[in-house]
Design a protein around this motif. Sequence first.
Motif, PDB file in Angstrom:
ATOM      1  N   UNK A  44       0.837  -1.212   0.000  1.00 45.10           N
ATOM      2  CA  UNK A  44       0.000   0.000   0.000  1.00 45.10           C
ATOM      3  C   UNK A  44       0.868   1.258   0.000  1.00 45.10           C
ATOM      4  N   UNK A  45       1.966   1.230   0.737  1.00 48.31           N
ATOM      5  CA  UNK A  45       2.891   2.371   0.776  1.00 48.31           C
ATOM      6  C   UNK A  45       3.452   2.649  -0.616  1.00 48.31           C
ATOM      7  N   UNK A  46       3.975   1.612  -1.269  1.00 51.85           N
ATOM      8  CA  UNK A  46       4.563   1.813  -2.596  1.00 51.85           C
ATOM      9  C   UNK A  46       3.502   2.161  -3.636  1.00 51.85           C
ATOM     10  N   UNK A  47       2.317   1.616  -3.512  1.00 58.57           N
ATOM     11  CA  UNK A  47       1.246   1.986  -4.438  1.00 58.57           C
ATOM     12  C   UNK A  47       0.915   3.470  -4.307  1.00 58.57           C
ATOM     13  N   UNK A  48       0.882   3.975  -3.078  1.00 59.07           N
ATOM     14  CA  UNK A  48       0.619   5.396  -2.856  1.00 59.07           C
ATOM     15  C   UNK A  48       1.756   6.251  -3.420  1.00 59.07           C
ATOM     16  N   UNK A  49       3.009   5.827  -3.205  1.00 55.87           N
ATOM     17  CA  UNK A  49       4.150   6.564  -3.765  1.00 55.87           C
ATOM     18  C   UNK A  49       4.074   6.631  -5.278  1.00 55.87           C
ATOM     19  N   UNK A  53       0.636  10.053  -4.280  1.00 56.62           N
ATOM     20  CA  UNK A  53      -0.205  10.417  -3.129  1.00 56.62           C
ATOM     21  C   UNK A  53       0.668  10.439  -1.877  1.00 56.62           C
ATOM     22  N   UNK A  54       1.356  11.559  -1.667  1.00 55.77           N
ATOM     23  CA  UNK A  54       2.355  11.676  -0.593  1.00 55.77           C
ATOM     24  C   UNK A  54       1.722  11.562   0.788  1.00 55.77           C
ATOM     25  N   UNK A  55       0.548  12.149   0.953  1.00 60.46           N
ATOM     26  CA  UNK A  55      -0.112  12.113   2.262  1.00 60.46           C
ATOM     27  C   UNK A  55      -0.486  10.677   2.636  1.00 60.46           C
ATOM     28  N   UNK A  56      -1.048   9.960   1.690  1.00 58.71           N
ATOM     29  CA  UNK A  56      -1.431   8.570   1.956  1.00 58.71           C
ATOM     30  C   UNK A  56      -0.182   7.721   2.223  1.00 58.71           C
ATOM     31  N   UNK A  57       0.876   7.923   1.444  1.00 56.73           N
ATOM     32  CA  UNK A  57       2.124   7.180   1.670  1.00 56.73           C
ATOM     33  C   UNK A  57       2.641   7.444   3.081  1.00 56.73           C
ATOM     34  N   UNK A  58       2.562   8.690   3.516  1.00 57.34           N
ATOM     35  CA  UNK A  58       3.023   9.044   4.857  1.00 57.34           C
ATOM     36  C   UNK A  58       2.243   8.355   5.953  1.00 57.34           C
ATOM     37  N   UNK A  59       0.987   8.016   5.671  1.00 52.78           N
ATOM     38  CA  UNK A  59       0.164   7.314   6.665  1.00 52.78           C
ATOM     39  C   UNK A  59       0.696   5.919   6.976  1.00 52.78           C
ATOM     40  N   UNK A  60       1.537   5.370   6.107  1.00 56.10           N
ATOM     41  CA  UNK A  60       2.079   4.026   6.301  1.00 56.10           C
ATOM     42  C   UNK A  60       3.482   4.046   6.900  1.00 56.10           C
ATOM     43  N   UNK A  61       3.938   5.209   7.371  1.00 54.10           N
ATOM     44  CA  UNK A  61       5.314   5.358   7.867  1.00 54.10           C
ATOM     45  C   UNK A  61       5.358   5.774   9.327  1.00 54.10           C
ATOM     46  N   UNK A  71      10.895   9.363   1.752  1.00 49.30           N
ATOM     47  CA  UNK A  71       9.716   9.894   1.050  1.00 49.30           C
ATOM     48  C   UNK A  71      10.045  11.208   0.349  1.00 49.30           C
ATOM     49  N   UNK A  72      10.837  12.055   0.999  1.00 44.11           N
ATOM     50  CA  UNK A  72      11.216  13.344   0.405  1.00 44.11           C
ATOM     51  C   UNK A  72      12.034  13.122  -0.868  1.00 44.11           C
ATOM     52  N   UNK A  73      12.992  12.180  -0.862  1.00 44.66           N
ATOM     53  CA  UNK A  73      13.804  11.946  -2.059  1.00 44.66           C
ATOM     54  C   UNK A  73      12.949  11.398  -3.194  1.00 44.66           C
ATOM     55  N   UNK A  74      11.976  10.546  -2.875  1.00 43.90           N
ATOM     56  CA  UNK A  74      11.071  10.021  -3.897  1.00 43.90           C
ATOM     57  C   UNK A  74      10.231  11.156  -4.474  1.00 43.90           C
TER      58      UNK A  74
END
Length: 150
Positions: A44-49, A53-61, A71-74
Amino acid sequence: MRKFILNILLLVGIAGAGVLAAWLVKSGDRTEDTALSPEDTVKAFYSALLAGDWEKAGDFCVENREMEAYCRSFMDFWNRSEAEDSLMLATASGILSEAEMTVSGGGYDGRKTYSADFRITTDGGAGRTRFVELRKVRGVWLLDRIAAER
């Protein structure tokens, strides 16, 4: 006597409503029963990246410097690529979003940490593997570290 019984029933009703409200608030939180598995969290994290969808990706961290930097480098790469050639970025993102994601070699270190290899492979066979570590926070698995190798 009748007034006394009505007062007791009223107090019981108020107490019951309080217990019901507390139960509803508690059951509205994510719990271990509804939380994603470590494998599904990584996917789910990589799918969001890959969807940007940075906010959703951040929810998994886990909120730490390492995951914030990852996440910032991506996101920086995404923004540079979009500025240089948005069509190329959209094409690459589409290919990667349909790629096969596998988590293998996973293991639990106690009940609160999990580590594994995550591999994303395109239809053409190109792929990349990352080592991921997750930590359970309030019953939910969150990414704690991502590295090129163990």
